[in-house]
Design a protein around this motif. Structure first.
Motif, PDB file in Angstrom:
ATOM      1  N   SER A 102      -8.574  -4.101   1.416  1.00  0.00           N
ATOM      2  CA  SER A 102      -8.915  -2.669   1.479  1.00  0.00           C
ATOM      3  C   SER A 102      -8.968  -2.105   0.061  1.00  0.00           C
ATOM      4  O   SER A 102      -8.318  -1.117  -0.274  1.00  0.00           O
ATOM      5  CB  SER A 102      -7.892  -1.899   2.331  1.00  0.00           C
ATOM      6  OG  SER A 102      -7.863  -2.380   3.645  1.00  0.00           O
ATOM      7  N   GLN A 103      -9.784  -2.750  -0.746  1.00  0.00           N
ATOM      8  CA  GLN A 103      -9.816  -2.505  -2.184  1.00  0.00           C
ATOM      9  C   GLN A 103     -10.252  -1.079  -2.543  1.00  0.00           C
ATOM     10  O   GLN A 103     -11.253  -0.590  -2.040  1.00  0.00           O
ATOM     11  CB  GLN A 103     -10.774  -3.502  -2.849  1.00  0.00           C
ATOM     12  CG  GLN A 103     -10.950  -3.328  -4.338  1.00  0.00           C
ATOM     13  CD  GLN A 103      -9.680  -3.622  -5.107  1.00  0.00           C
ATOM     14  OE1 GLN A 103      -9.044  -4.637  -4.879  1.00  0.00           O
ATOM     15  NE2 GLN A 103      -9.313  -2.742  -6.021  1.00  0.00           N
ATOM     16  N   PHE A 104      -9.470  -0.431  -3.406  1.00  0.00           N
ATOM     17  CA  PHE A 104      -9.895   0.823  -4.035  1.00  0.00           C
ATOM     18  C   PHE A 104     -11.110   0.545  -4.902  1.00  0.00           C
ATOM     19  O   PHE A 104     -11.109  -0.408  -5.685  1.00  0.00           O
ATOM     20  CB  PHE A 104      -8.771   1.351  -4.944  1.00  0.00           C
ATOM     21  CG  PHE A 104      -7.965   2.470  -4.338  1.00  0.00           C
ATOM     22  CD1 PHE A 104      -8.118   3.765  -4.786  1.00  0.00           C
ATOM     23  CD2 PHE A 104      -7.050   2.207  -3.337  1.00  0.00           C
ATOM     24  CE1 PHE A 104      -7.364   4.807  -4.243  1.00  0.00           C
ATOM     25  CE2 PHE A 104      -6.293   3.222  -2.784  1.00  0.00           C
ATOM     26  CZ  PHE A 104      -6.449   4.532  -3.243  1.00  0.00           C
ATOM     27  N   SER A 143      -4.019  -2.274  -4.161  1.00  0.00           N
ATOM     28  CA  SER A 143      -5.201  -2.874  -4.776  1.00  0.00           C
ATOM     29  C   SER A 143      -5.640  -2.098  -6.019  1.00  0.00           C
ATOM     30  O   SER A 143      -6.226  -2.665  -6.940  1.00  0.00           O
ATOM     31  CB  SER A 143      -6.353  -2.948  -3.766  1.00  0.00           C
ATOM     32  OG  SER A 143      -6.927  -1.663  -3.531  1.00  0.00           O
ATOM     33  N   GLY A 169       0.805  -1.220   0.000  1.00  0.00           N
ATOM     34  CA  GLY A 169       0.000   0.000   0.000  1.00  0.00           C
ATOM     35  C   GLY A 169       0.833   1.263   0.000  1.00  0.00           C
ATOM     36  O   GLY A 169       2.033   1.264  -0.237  1.00  0.00           O
ATOM     37  N   HIS A 204      -2.788  -4.541  -1.605  1.00  0.00           N
ATOM     38  CA  HIS A 204      -3.302  -3.955  -0.368  1.00  0.00           C
ATOM     39  C   HIS A 204      -3.447  -2.449  -0.528  1.00  0.00           C
ATOM     40  O   HIS A 204      -2.483  -1.763  -0.861  1.00  0.00           O
ATOM     41  CB  HIS A 204      -2.358  -4.270   0.791  1.00  0.00           C
ATOM     42  CG  HIS A 204      -2.720  -3.584   2.071  1.00  0.00           C
ATOM     43  ND1 HIS A 204      -1.791  -3.045   2.922  1.00  0.00           N
ATOM     44  CD2 HIS A 204      -3.930  -3.334   2.638  1.00  0.00           C
ATOM     45  CE1 HIS A 204      -2.405  -2.504   3.964  1.00  0.00           C
ATOM     46  NE2 HIS A 204      -3.697  -2.655   3.812  1.00  0.00           N
ATOM     47  N   SER A 205      -4.649  -1.914  -0.291  1.00  0.00           N
ATOM     48  CA  SER A 205      -4.914  -0.481  -0.310  1.00  0.00           C
ATOM     49  C   SER A 205      -4.487   0.128  -1.638  1.00  0.00           C
ATOM     50  O   SER A 205      -5.041  -0.209  -2.678  1.00  0.00           O
ATOM     51  CB  SER A 205      -4.223   0.179   0.894  1.00  0.00           C
ATOM     52  OG  SER A 205      -4.627   1.507   1.058  1.00  0.00           O
ATOM     53  N   TRP A 206      -3.507   1.055  -1.617  1.00  0.00           N
ATOM     54  CA  TRP A 206      -2.985   1.596  -2.876  1.00  0.00           C
ATOM     55  C   TRP A 206      -2.592   0.462  -3.827  1.00  0.00           C
ATOM     56  O   TRP A 206      -2.820   0.531  -5.043  1.00  0.00           O
ATOM     57  CB  TRP A 206      -1.782   2.489  -2.572  1.00  0.00           C
ATOM     58  CG  TRP A 206      -0.732   2.584  -3.644  1.00  0.00           C
ATOM     59  CD1 TRP A 206       0.423   1.871  -3.714  1.00  0.00           C
ATOM     60  CD2 TRP A 206      -0.733   3.451  -4.781  1.00  0.00           C
ATOM     61  NE1 TRP A 206       1.151   2.229  -4.820  1.00  0.00           N
ATOM     62  CE2 TRP A 206       0.461   3.203  -5.496  1.00  0.00           C
ATOM     63  CE3 TRP A 206      -1.621   4.410  -5.266  1.00  0.00           C
ATOM     64  CZ2 TRP A 206       0.792   3.875  -6.664  1.00  0.00           C
ATOM     65  CZ3 TRP A 206      -1.288   5.090  -6.434  1.00  0.00           C
ATOM     66  CH2 TRP A 206      -0.108   4.821  -7.123  1.00  0.00           C
TER      67      TRP A 206
END
Length: 211
Positions: free
Chosen positions: A170-172, A149, A74, A145-147
């Motif tokens: 933590s999908q965008f 994703s 991320g 993960h996060s970013w």
């Protein structure tokens, strides 16, 4: 030197020594925890060239014939390679590849003019191809993960044949809408807590979208 100053210097030195010993003990504990005793395993920290920039990957697995799992961290700029041991159980079922993206962790620094979404997606695609060729595999699992994703979803959309599965943590989903929600939430919190400085600064910035 006055006794108080001597005591202060001694205290600081003692604290520094304690912290160094504690760090060494923790590193040793983690090293024992993640040590692979498999004769067919792999544990390698390597530098690769992606998009014209040197970047680092950590490859770990108990069985080098297991499926590949590429983890996209991320941030941007939040390397998760130092926390690889937290999910070490994955290494029993996959060959896990942690990657410090350009400008993050061991891949710092990076040319500032290359830090855009298109370049990160290109790097991910290039790394995926490199890993498949190296291991003689046809597909791999991509986890973002996060970013990561956001980068992961765009990568899979462009190269669907390289991946047998994609996992988003933590999908965008809708970045512009997320920014709007975060802005109004922050402003509401500032007003509820009577934080006039924060309210004023947020109002001066104004709601998204931003250039």
């Amino acid at each position: 030197m006055k006794p108080f100053a001597i005591a202060m210097v001694g205290g600081v030195a003692a604290l520094a020594i304690f912290l160094l010993i504690f760090r060494w003990l923790e590193q040793s504990r983690v090293a024992r925890k993640i040590a692979s005793t498999s004769s067919n395993g792999i544990a390698s920290l390597e530098k690769v060239r992606l998009g014209g920039a040197d970047q680092w990957i950590l490859i770990r697995g108990w069985d080098r014939t297991k499926p590949l799992l590429l983890f996209v961290h991320g941030g941007p700029g939040f390397p998760e390679m130092p926390f690889a041991h937290v999910n070490a159980d994955l290494e029993k079922d996959f060959v896990v590849v942690h990657w410090d993206q350009r400008g993050a962790g061991k891949s710092y620094p990076a040319p500032t003019d290359s830090l855009d979404v298109a370049q990160f997606v290109s790097d991910t695609r290039e790394l995926g191809g490199l890993l498949l060729k190296r291991c003689g595999a046809d597909e791999l699992l991509l986890c973002g993960h996060s970013w990561g994703s956001l980068i992961g979803a765009l990568t899979v959309a462009r190269d669907p044949d390289k991946f047998f599965a994609y996992v988003g943590i933590s999908q965008f989903v809708d970045a512009p809408e997320s920014e709007r929600m975060m802005y109004w939430f922050a402003l509401a919190q500032a007003e509820q807590t009577s934080n006039t400085q924060a309210s004023r600064e947020l109002e001066n910035i104004g709601p998204p979208p931003y250039e």
